[in-house]
Every structure is written in C-alpha cells, then in structure tokens.
Design an enzyme around this catalytic site. Structure first.
Site, PDB file in Angstrom:
ATOM      1  N   ARG A 230       0.795  -1.196   0.382  1.00 35.62           N
ATOM      2  CA  ARG A 230      -0.402   0.465   0.101  1.00 35.62           C
ATOM      3  C   ARG A 230       0.916   0.575  -0.236  1.00 35.62           C
ATOM      4  O   ARG A 230       2.099   1.465   0.800  1.00 35.62           O
ATOM      5  CB  ARG A 230      -1.334   0.424   1.825  1.00 35.62           C
ATOM      6  CG  ARG A 230      -2.313  -0.963   0.976  1.00 35.62           C
ATOM      7  CD  ARG A 230      -3.105  -1.007   0.244  1.00 35.62           C
ATOM      8  NE  ARG A 230      -4.518  -2.057   0.379  1.00 35.62           N
ATOM      9  CZ  ARG A 230      -4.534  -2.950  -0.253  1.00 35.62           C
ATOM     10  NH1 ARG A 230      -3.394  -2.656  -1.313  1.00 35.62           N
ATOM     11  NH2 ARG A 230      -5.670  -3.149  -0.397  1.00 35.62           N
ATOM     12  N   GLU A 259      -5.144   6.937  -5.132  1.00 34.34           N
ATOM     13  CA  GLU A 259      -5.483   6.555  -7.002  1.00 34.34           C
ATOM     14  C   GLU A 259      -6.404   6.918  -7.651  1.00 34.34           C
ATOM     15  O   GLU A 259      -8.188   7.105  -6.004  1.00 34.34           O
ATOM     16  CB  GLU A 259      -5.192   5.317  -6.802  1.00 34.34           C
ATOM     17  CG  GLU A 259      -4.205   4.288  -6.336  1.00 34.34           C
ATOM     18  CD  GLU A 259      -4.017   2.734  -6.046  1.00 34.34           C
ATOM     19  OE1 GLU A 259      -4.994   2.276  -6.460  1.00 34.34           O
ATOM     20  OE2 GLU A 259      -2.625   2.716  -5.493  1.00 34.34           O
ATOM     21  N   HIS A 277      -2.371  -0.415  -9.441  1.00 37.93           N
ATOM     22  CA  HIS A 277      -2.483  -0.716  -8.771  1.00 37.93           C
ATOM     23  C   HIS A 277      -3.364  -2.833  -9.400  1.00 37.93           C
ATOM     24  O   HIS A 277      -4.504  -2.589  -8.944  1.00 37.93           O
ATOM     25  CB  HIS A 277      -3.468  -0.760  -7.771  1.00 37.93           C
ATOM     26  CG  HIS A 277      -3.627  -1.354  -6.450  1.00 37.93           C
ATOM     27  ND1 HIS A 277      -3.823  -0.376  -5.185  1.00 37.93           N
ATOM     28  CD2 HIS A 277      -3.661  -2.295  -5.838  1.00 37.93           C
ATOM     29  CE1 HIS A 277      -4.100  -1.468  -4.947  1.00 37.93           C
ATOM     30  NE2 HIS A 277      -4.077  -2.420  -4.771  1.00 37.93           N
TER      31      HIS A 277
END
Length: 322
Positions: A230, A259, A277
């Site tokens: 993360r 994001e 991601h």
C-alpha cells in the site's frame, strides 16, 4: 428471502455469477455516484457489502445501512473499512488474505526484473530504431529484503530464493521460526542488509510510513525498491526525493496515495516503473477471491463461523439509564 449484497468492487463482474448461483441478490455500484445512490436508495435491503481495501466502507455508510450484517473485503488489506463502526454494530468483517498471493508475487518479481534490468528503456530504445548496449545488474546472488512475510511475502521469498538464487531477509511484526530467512528487527536494518527491498505488508495505521528517508538512505544508491503493498507504507515525498537525488537506484510502484492520481514528479522520473494497482488481478486470483467471499457469506447466513474473520476492536457498550 435471499440476502442482498452491495458490490462496490469494479473488477470482478465476470465472476459474480458464483454468488448469484449461491442465491445472493446483488446490487452493483462500482462508481462513487452509483455507490452513494445505492446506499441511499437500497439502505433497508442491504445485508452485506463486498468491497476492497482502498474502497473501504465508511462509518456514515455503515450507519446508513440498518440491516448490514457482514462486510466482505477482497484481498488482504482492509485499511479503509471503519472497523470501529463495524464493531459498534456487531457487524462481521472478513478478508481474502492469501488468495491472490501468487498473482501479487508474480507481479512483484516482474516489476523487480523490469526495474533492475531496465526493460522499459530497452524496449523504448529499440522502438526508436536504436540498439544500445545497456549494462544492468543481475538478480542472481543478490540480497532481497521483504517487508512483511505474510502469504504474499512468502510467495515472493520462494520465487527469489529458489528461482533466482537470492539471499532473503525480512522484517515482520514477529520473528518467524518456521522459515529459513534472516529476520531483521527494523525496516532500516532490513534495508541496510538488502540490494533490493520489496514492501509486501498490509496497509493501515500499524504500517504507516515504515519506509521513510532513513530506510531509503540505508538501502543506498545502488538499491532498488518495489512496492506492491500500500502507498501508506511509504513516505512518498521521501521516496521522490531519494529517486530525484539518486540516493536509491530506482523504484517500481503498483500503489499510490490518491489512486488513480499519480504524482507528476514520479511520472517524470526515468528510474521509476509505474503500474495501475494490478498486482492482485488475475483470472485465477479473482475467481478464488469471489469463491472465498461466497463461502464466507454462506457460512454467515447459515449461522456458521466465517472462514477468514478480521479481528475487530471492542465495540461500544451501551448501558440502560437507571
């Protein structure tokens, strides 16, 4: 009457029939606008919510769903789910830890290989009609540090040790006596003992900013950093500075603070590889994750223990006024 599940995840549509065949009624709300509308419009119908760590489920949303009984999180991370609000209501929370470990580990090694061997620059040069002889390090015999030796970290370690003859060290909340890898007591010690450093720890307050200027300085100018964990694990400003000043050799990142927004400073750097991601996304991982969600939901609504419960903080105890 079948339980109704609010689905906030945007990447699993092909596998939702798994839940429908188990008798669950699904409400799909993958965008912020659809999510807000669904919480308002169907508040009294929703028994369960299917989400993922960065999407989470917030206290005001939990409060707006009076019949909510269980929150199922895809993947290991659940950092944006308000666990206290869930605990206060007696709501069960589950996650999918370990299901996508192979996919994430594959992506981590792909990023590391691309970064160390500078594959994007080679590809771009050949497409321009150039033929540069770019000299880059080998992975064999190098020291790999893994921050977080859970299911993903273990999958990375096995690939690195068995596939690339790398020496593996790790930092974890606790020393593991069941692994052959060297334990380092701090992230800084781990970075100092590593040529390559991979973050594979869950997000959340317990791991926030473990990778900072001190750790990056310890990794050094020849060191490479990969983050498939993360973004909260890293102080992004410290990372950008270290990359700009070449205090580390490079970084490959699959996760970001806001994001889908990515800092322009990262985009401008030649010693950075970026991916959107997607480390945990594969047909195999997605199917396995949805199947686990289904098993958790079936267990819960059958009055059985769920398979992968998240430990919740203590709920608020209310006492009647005497």
């Amino acid at each position: 009457m079948p339980a109704t599940v609010l689905v906030l995840v945007e990447t699993i549509n092909d596998y939702l029939p798994i839940l429908e065949h188990q008798g669950f009624h699904l409400i799909l709300a993958p965008t912020p606008a659809e999510r807000a509308e669904a919480v308002t419009r169907h508040s009294g119908q929703i028994d369960a919510v299917l989400t993922r760590g960065p999407l989470g489920l917030y206290a005001d949303e939990i409060a707006a769903l009076p019949n909510l009984k269980i929150i199922c999180v895809i993947g290991a991370g659940y950092e944006q789910v308000d666990l206290q609000a869930a605990a206060d209501r007696g709501i069960t929370v589950t996650n999918g830890a370990g299901v996508n470990a192979s996919s994430v580990a594959d992506h981590a090694m792909s990023l590391l290989l691309s970064l160390v061997r500078d594959i994007p620059r080679c590809d771009a040069a050949v497409r321009r009609g150039e033929w540069p002889k770019i000299m880059r390090p080998s992975l064999a015999g190098k020291r790999l540090g893994i921050l977080g030796l859970g299911a993903v970290g273990m999958a990375i370690a096995k690939r690195a040790a068995a596939g690339f003859d790398m020496t593996v060290s790790y930092h974890n909340r606790q020393h593991r006596s069941d692994v052959p890898y060297k334990f380092c007591s701090t992230p800084t010690e781990l970075a100092r003992a590593s040529d390559f450093l991979i973050a594979a720890t869950p997000g959340g307050l317990g791991t926030k900013h473990l990778i900072n200027r001190q750790v990056l300085e310890a990794l050094g100018p020849n060191g490479f950093f990969v983050n498939i964990a993360r973004a909260s694990v890293v102080v992004t400003a410290d990372l950008i500075t270290a990359l700009e000043q070449r205090r580390i050799a490079g970084a490959a990142l699959d996760v970001f603070d806001a994001e889908p927004k990515v800092p322009d400073a990262l985009k401008a750097l030649a010693n950075v590889i970026l991916s959107p991601h997607v480390a945990g996304l594969s047909p195999e991982a997605t199917q396995g994750t949805v199947e686990l969600v289904g098993r958790n939901l079936v267990a819960y609504f059958s009055g059985q223990p769920v398979l992968t419960p998240i430990e919740l903080p203590k709920g608020v105890v209310t006492q009647a006024v005497q």
